[in-house]
Design a protein around this motif. Structure first.
Motif, PDB file in Angstrom:
ATOM      1  N   ARG A   1     -38.520  -1.749   1.641  1.00 46.57           N
ATOM      2  CA  ARG A   1     -37.799  -0.120   0.894  1.00 46.57           C
ATOM      3  C   ARG A   1     -39.117   0.609   0.310  1.00 46.57           C
ATOM      4  O   ARG A   1     -38.460   1.876   0.696  1.00 46.57           O
ATOM      5  CB  ARG A   1     -36.157  -0.394  -0.200  1.00 46.57           C
ATOM      6  CG  ARG A   1     -35.601  -1.312   0.873  1.00 46.57           C
ATOM      7  CD  ARG A   1     -34.758  -1.216   0.144  1.00 46.57           C
ATOM      8  NE  ARG A   1     -33.099  -1.890   0.354  1.00 46.57           N
ATOM      9  CZ  ARG A   1     -31.684  -1.952   0.964  1.00 46.57           C
ATOM     10  NH1 ARG A   1     -31.498  -0.416   0.671  1.00 46.57           N
ATOM     11  NH2 ARG A   1     -30.673  -2.714   1.380  1.00 46.57           N
TER      12      ARG A   1
ATOM     13  N   ASP B   1     -35.058  -7.601  -1.464  1.00 43.96           N
ATOM     14  CA  ASP B   1     -33.491  -6.786  -0.278  1.00 43.96           C
ATOM     15  C   ASP B   1     -32.908  -7.538   0.735  1.00 43.96           C
ATOM     16  O   ASP B   1     -31.676  -7.650   0.829  1.00 43.96           O
ATOM     17  CB  ASP B   1     -34.024  -4.899  -0.737  1.00 43.96           C
ATOM     18  CG  ASP B   1     -33.637  -4.579  -2.605  1.00 43.96           C
ATOM     19  OD1 ASP B   1     -33.278  -5.419  -2.833  1.00 43.96           O
ATOM     20  OD2 ASP B   1     -34.750  -3.660  -2.106  1.00 43.96           O
ATOM     21  N   ALA B   2     -34.127  -7.485   1.544  1.00 43.03           N
ATOM     22  CA  ALA B   2     -34.314  -7.766   2.910  1.00 43.03           C
ATOM     23  C   ALA B   2     -33.503  -9.868   2.933  1.00 43.03           C
ATOM     24  O   ALA B   2     -33.957 -10.643   3.764  1.00 43.03           O
ATOM     25  CB  ALA B   2     -34.671  -7.333   4.241  1.00 43.03           C
TER      26      ALA B   2
ATOM     27  N   VAL C   1     -40.750  -4.756   6.643  1.00 45.00           N
ATOM     28  CA  VAL C   1     -40.061  -4.777   5.939  1.00 45.00           C
ATOM     29  C   VAL C   1     -39.747  -4.423   4.729  1.00 45.00           C
ATOM     30  O   VAL C   1     -40.050  -4.981   3.951  1.00 45.00           O
ATOM     31  CB  VAL C   1     -38.861  -6.027   6.392  1.00 45.00           C
ATOM     32  CG1 VAL C   1     -37.682  -4.939   6.262  1.00 45.00           C
ATOM     33  CG2 VAL C   1     -38.213  -6.053   7.438  1.00 45.00           C
TER      34      VAL C   1
ATOM     35  N   THR D   1     -40.465  -0.868   9.098  1.00 45.75           N
ATOM     36  CA  THR D   1     -38.752  -0.561   8.205  1.00 45.75           C
ATOM     37  C   THR D   1     -38.585   0.107   7.086  1.00 45.75           C
ATOM     38  O   THR D   1     -39.382  -1.569   6.625  1.00 45.75           O
ATOM     39  CB  THR D   1     -37.972  -1.293   9.179  1.00 45.75           C
ATOM     40  OG1 THR D   1     -36.432  -0.209   9.124  1.00 45.75           O
ATOM     41  CG2 THR D   1     -37.308  -2.223   9.448  1.00 45.75           C
ATOM     42  N   PRO D   2     -37.877   0.659   6.984  1.00 43.85           N
ATOM     43  CA  PRO D   2     -37.618   0.279   4.731  1.00 43.85           C
ATOM     44  C   PRO D   2     -35.961   0.092   5.406  1.00 43.85           C
ATOM     45  O   PRO D   2     -35.409  -0.440   4.131  1.00 43.85           O
ATOM     46  CB  PRO D   2     -37.071   2.019   5.159  1.00 43.85           C
ATOM     47  CG  PRO D   2     -37.266   2.761   6.014  1.00 43.85           C
ATOM     48  CD  PRO D   2     -37.891   1.644   7.117  1.00 43.85           C
ATOM     49  N   ASP D   3     -35.867  -0.269   6.152  1.00 41.93           N
ATOM     50  CA  ASP D   3     -33.726  -1.080   5.957  1.00 41.93           C
ATOM     51  C   ASP D   3     -34.142  -2.101   6.611  1.00 41.93           C
ATOM     52  O   ASP D   3     -34.051  -2.185   7.427  1.00 41.93           O
ATOM     53  CB  ASP D   3     -33.115  -0.065   7.481  1.00 41.93           C
ATOM     54  CG  ASP D   3     -32.073  -0.265   7.598  1.00 41.93           C
ATOM     55  OD1 ASP D   3     -31.520  -0.806   6.958  1.00 41.93           O
ATOM     56  OD2 ASP D   3     -31.242   0.314   9.046  1.00 41.93           O
ATOM     57  N   PRO D   4     -33.476  -3.068   5.070  1.00 43.02           N
ATOM     58  CA  PRO D   4     -33.105  -4.063   5.960  1.00 43.02           C
ATOM     59  C   PRO D   4     -31.961  -4.565   7.250  1.00 43.02           C
ATOM     60  O   PRO D   4     -32.588  -5.608   7.942  1.00 43.02           O
ATOM     61  CB  PRO D   4     -32.374  -4.789   4.524  1.00 43.02           C
ATOM     62  CG  PRO D   4     -32.943  -3.780   3.617  1.00 43.02           C
ATOM     63  CD  PRO D   4     -33.171  -2.460   4.558  1.00 43.02           C
ATOM     64  N   SER D   5     -31.205  -4.367   7.168  1.00 39.95           N
ATOM     65  CA  SER D   5     -30.291  -3.984   8.713  1.00 39.95           C
ATOM     66  C   SER D   5     -30.972  -4.423   9.997  1.00 39.95           C
ATOM     67  O   SER D   5     -30.199  -5.210  10.767  1.00 39.95           O
ATOM     68  CB  SER D   5     -29.612  -3.331   8.060  1.00 39.95           C
ATOM     69  OG  SER D   5     -29.692  -2.290   8.481  1.00 39.95           O
ATOM     70  N   ALA D   6     -32.010  -3.325  10.014  1.00 37.92           N
ATOM     71  CA  ALA D   6     -32.862  -3.263  11.059  1.00 37.92           C
ATOM     72  C   ALA D   6     -34.212  -4.325  11.158  1.00 37.92           C
ATOM     73  O   ALA D   6     -34.316  -4.427  12.397  1.00 37.92           O
ATOM     74  CB  ALA D   6     -33.919  -2.565  10.880  1.00 37.92           C
TER      75      ALA D   6
END
Length: 189
Positions: A16, A63-64, A14, A40-45
């Motif tokens: 971005r 960030d994640a 993970v 994934t680039p998306d921490p919420s994923a």
């Protein structure tokens, strides 16, 4: 998760930054001991991916880092960030197993971190850790005895103590715990 000692450890990346993510994936894909199962680039994923795929390792960028706590119970979580990145230290305090600086670690460094995290959480002595390292490479008690200059009986005693400390009854399960392929904590439903 598989307890096969030859199965690669499954990893989710993970991050971005697409260049960092691609570089890390390339590095890990070159190792026979690691397999990237998602990125994934998306921490919420990160959490939904980890819950669905149940990886052995999750590599998160700074960030994640806020997502490390729920992931740390079933996966070994490592933070991918520069040394001075905000959030990395907090993530380590909240359960991440380690911190890796993108571009300056190898697949072997990650594996060593996973093994160190397993050792720390499993409570083995230095000699038991040595024996367990050799068990995890597929060596028999006789081979371990010869390599460590011990009697076979002494190795057997170490193996019995290791099994008792780990709460296992087989080599395969001990190896899976040692390699970080199984959580030492119960998985949440």
């Amino acid at each position: 998760m598989s307890v096969d000692e030859t199965a690669p450890l499954r990893v989710i990346v993970v991050n971005r930054d697409p260049r960092v993510r691609a570089s890390v994936i390339s590095l890990l894909d070159a190792s026979d001991e690691l397999q990237v199962v998602a990125d994934t680039p998306d921490p919420s994923a990160a959490l939904p991916l980890a819950e669905r795929l149940r990886p052995d390792i999750v590599l998160l960028d700074a960030d994640a880092a806020a997502h490390t706590s729920p992931l740390s119970t079933s996966s070994r979580v490592f933070i991918l960030a520069a040394d001075d990145a905000p959030g990395a230290e907090a993530a380590l305090r909240s359960g991440a197993c380690g911190h890796l600086v993108p571009g300056s670690f190898t697949a072997h460094d990650l594996l060593r971190g996973v093994r160190h995290a397993s050792r720390t959480s499993l409570g083995l002595s230095a000699r038991e850790s040595e024996v367990m390292d050799l068990i995890a490479t597929g060596r028999s008690n006789g081979e371990i005895a010869r390599q460590l200059f011990l009697s076979e009986k002494t190795v057997k005693n170490h193996v019995n103590r290791i099994y008792a400390k780990l709460g296992v009854s087989s080599r395969a399960t001990a190896i899976a715990l040692w390699r970080g392929m199984m959580s030492v904590l119960p998985v949440r439903d």
